[in-house]
Write an enzyme that holds these catalytic residues in place. Structure first.
Site, short mmCIF file in Angstrom:
data_model
loop_
_atom_site.label_atom_id
_atom_site.label_comp_id
_atom_site.label_asym_id
_atom_site.label_seq_id
_atom_site.Cartn_x
_atom_site.Cartn_y
_atom_site.Cartn_z
N ARG A 142 16.51 14.03 66.73
CA ARG A 142 16.55 14.70 65.42
C ARG A 142 17.79 15.56 65.50
O ARG A 142 17.86 16.50 66.28
CB ARG A 142 15.29 15.54 65.20
N HIS A 198 19.37 24.04 65.90
CA HIS A 198 18.53 23.44 66.94
C HIS A 198 18.54 21.92 66.90
O HIS A 198 19.07 21.32 65.94
CB HIS A 198 17.09 23.96 66.80
N GLU A 227 12.20 18.79 54.42
CA GLU A 227 12.84 18.39 55.67
C GLU A 227 14.09 17.55 55.42
O GLU A 227 14.96 17.44 56.26
CB GLU A 227 11.80 17.63 56.51
N HIS A 242 20.96 20.74 63.67
CA HIS A 242 20.86 21.19 62.28
C HIS A 242 20.27 22.59 62.22
O HIS A 242 19.83 23.13 63.23
CB HIS A 242 19.97 20.23 61.48
N GLU A 260 11.01 27.41 61.46
CA GLU A 260 10.33 26.17 61.88
C GLU A 260 9.41 26.45 63.06
O GLU A 260 9.85 26.87 64.12
CB GLU A 260 11.37 25.12 62.26
N HIS A 315 18.27 25.40 58.98
CA HIS A 315 17.76 25.49 57.60
C HIS A 315 17.31 26.91 57.29
O HIS A 315 17.20 27.74 58.19
CB HIS A 315 16.63 24.49 57.38
MN MN Z 1 14.54 21.90 61.99
#
Ligand code: MN
Ligand code: MN
Length: 418
Positions: free
Chosen positions: A125, A173, A196, A128, A134, A130
Site C-alpha cells: 500500500r 506511512h 481511502e 501516502h 488511521e 491523509h
Molecule cells: Mn493510510
C-alpha cells in the site's frame, strides 16, 4: 424447516418473558396497551399475517432473522446500524485489494469510516498520507509498516494478527505484506466521510509535478524520473522486504528512530476484565499514546454470553465483527428498539448514549471490536448504575423485590453471565 416456521417456534418460546420484561419498562404506553400490542404481534406470527408470498432472498433472510421476524420487544423506526463489507465494492489491484464502509454506505456512521484491505506477500500500500487519523487492527498474517515523525525520525515495525497501529493526521506511512501469505487488516479513520481512494499518494504527486521542479527539488537530473509512473500506484506488487533490523538502520540514517511507537500489541495485553462468559481488552491514549483520537475495545463473548446492557457517554461506537455470530439490539428511547443480526465481516454502529447489548447467537466464540472517536474509552453499565443508586428508588421503578435487586452484579462485568 422454512424461515417463518423456525422463527415462530423461537418466538413461541420467548414471548412470555419478553412481554413481562417490556411491559414495565415502556414509559409511553400503558401496560395494558403494550401487552395487547405484543399479543397481537405474537398472534400474527402464528397465522397467515406473517406469510410472505412475494419474492424473497432466502440467503439474506436467513442471515437476518431478527429483521424478518423481529423480537416482539422491537418497535418503531430505528435507523439501520449494519453494513456488511461483503456488499462493498472491492478494488482489486495486483498486490492486494481494498473495500470500504463510509457514511455513504452506512448513513448513521458520521464519526468513523472503515477499510478492509488485503496485501499479498510483498504487496505494497504505497507511501501516502491523509487528513484523517488511521487506526488499524491486523486480522491475519503480518506486515511491515513505516512512518516518520514531523522531526524526521523514522518508524519501521512488523505487525502480526492482533496488533494495532495508529498514524495521526498528516503523518506519511506505508504498509507491505510479509511472507508467507501477506496479510489482511482493518483500517478505521476518524471521519465518517473519509474515502481511502482520496489520499495523498507519493506517485500521484510526482506524476503531477514538472520534471524541472523535481530536478531542482531533489538536486538530480530531470531524466532520472523518466521511468516514474504517470499515474498513482495505490496498491502494487513488490518484493518481500529483507530483515527488519536492516530496514530500520537504513531508514534511521543519522537522525534516529521515532521516540514514540506507532504500533501496539493489543492481543498480548492482559484483559481488563475476564468472566466465565468472555473478556475485554481496552486500548486508548492511556496505554497507546500514539492513538490520540481513537479508542477501542476488543471483546470476546463465549456461546451463551451477552455483552451486557450499556451505553457510551462520550462517543458513537463503530463496530467490526471478527468472528462468530451475534445480534445487537439498540434502544433509541421513545419506545424505539431494533435488533439486527451480525456475522464476521459486518460493520455495526451505535450512536452516542444509545442503549444497547450484544448476544452471542452462535455456538462458537463471538469476537468484535468497539471503536470510538475519542482519546479515551468510556461506557456505563446498567448493572453498575442500578446497584449504585438508593435501592428503594430502583425497586419503585422496576417493581422488583429486594432479593432480585441484591442478585444483580454490583460492578461492570462487560460480558455476562459473570
Ligand atoms: Mn493510510
Ligand atoms: Mn457498546
Amino acid at each position: 424447516m422454512t424461515i417463518e416456521n423456525e422463527v415462530s417456534r423461537r418466538r413461541f418460546l420467548e414471548i412470555g418473558s419478553a412481554t413481562l420484561a417490556t411491559a414495565g419498562a415502556t414509559g409511553l404506553l400503558s401496560k395494558a396497551a403494550v401487552a395487547q400490542s405484543q399479543e397481537s404481534i405474537a398472534k400474527g406470527e402464528h397465522d397467515q399475517s406473517a406469510s410472505n408470498p412475494g419474492p424473497q432472498n432466502p440467503t439474506l433472510a436467513n442471515e437476518n432473522k431478527d429483521s424478518v421476524t423481529p423480537p416482539v420487544t422491537d418497535h418503531g423506526n430505528v435507523q439501520p446500524f449494519k453494513y456488511p463489507f461483503s456488499v462493498s465494492h472491492k478494488r482489486i489491484e495486483e498486490g492486494g485489494w481494498a473495500r470500504q464502509v463510509t457514511v455513504q454506505d452506512l448513513p448513521i456512521a458520521t464519526t468513523l469510516a472503515g477499510v478492509n484491505m488485503r496485501l499479498t506477500a510483498g504487496g505494497i500500500r504505497e507511501l501516502h498520507w491523509h487528513s484523517a487519523a488511521e487506526w488499524a487492527f491486523m486480522i491475519s498474517g503480518s506486515a511491515r509498516i513505516t512512518a516518520i515523525t514531523p522531526a524526521g525520525n523514522s518508524f519501521v515495525s512488523d505487525v502480526k494478527e492482533g496488533d494495532l497501529w495508529n498514524f495521526p493526521s498528516g503523518i506519511p506511512h506505508s504498509i507491505q505484506g510479509l511472507g508467507p501469505d501477506g496479510c489482511e487488516f482493518l483500517l478505521v479513520f476518524d471521519d465518517g466521510a473519509f474515502s481511502e481512494y482520496d489520499t495523498t499518494l507519493l506517485t500521484d504527486w510526482v506524476a503531477h509535478t514538472p520534471r524541472e521542479v523535481l530536478s531542482k527539488n531533489f538536486g538530480v537530473p530531470a531524466a532520472a524520473f523518466d521511468k516514474s509512473p504517470k499515474q498513482e500506484l495505490y496498491i502494487f506488487q513488490g518484493e518481500v522486504p529483507g530483515p527488519l533490523a536492516e530496514d530500520r538502520q537504513a531508514a534511521e540514517g543519522t537522525i534516529g528512530a521515532s521516540p514514540i511507537r506507532f504500533d501496539y500489541h493489543l492481543r498480548d495485553q492482559t484483559p481488563n476484565k475476564r468472566t466465565k462468559s468472555g473478556e475485554v481488552r481496552i486500548v486508548d491514549s492511556k496505554n497507546f499514546p500514539a492513538a490520540t483520537t481513537i479508542a477501542a475495545a476488543l471483546v470476546l463473548v463465549r456461546p451463551g454470553g451477552l455483552r451486557e446492557m450499556h451505553w457510551h457517554p462520550n462517543a458513537d461506537e463503530w463496530m467490526y465483527f471478527l468472528k462468530g455470530k451475534g445480534r445487537m439490539t439498540v434502544f433509541a428511547a421513545s419506545a424505539r428498539a431494533r435488533t439486527m443480526d451480525f456475522d464476521a465481516g459486518d460493520v455495526g454502529y451505535v450512536q452516542k448514549t444509545f442503549a444497547h447489548y450484544i448476544e452471542n447467537t452462535g455456538d462458537t466464540n463471538l469476537e468484535f471490536l468497539e471503536i470510538f472517536r475519542s482519546s479515551y474509552y468510556q461506557d456505563i453499565s446498567l448493572n453498575n448504575w442500578l446497584t449504585h443508586v438508593p435501592p428503594e428508588l430502583v425497586q419503585a421503578h422496576l417493581r422488583i423485590d429486594k432479593a432480585t435487586l441484591d442478585a444483580i452484579p454490583k460492578e461492570e462485568d462487560v460480558v455476562v453471565p459473570a
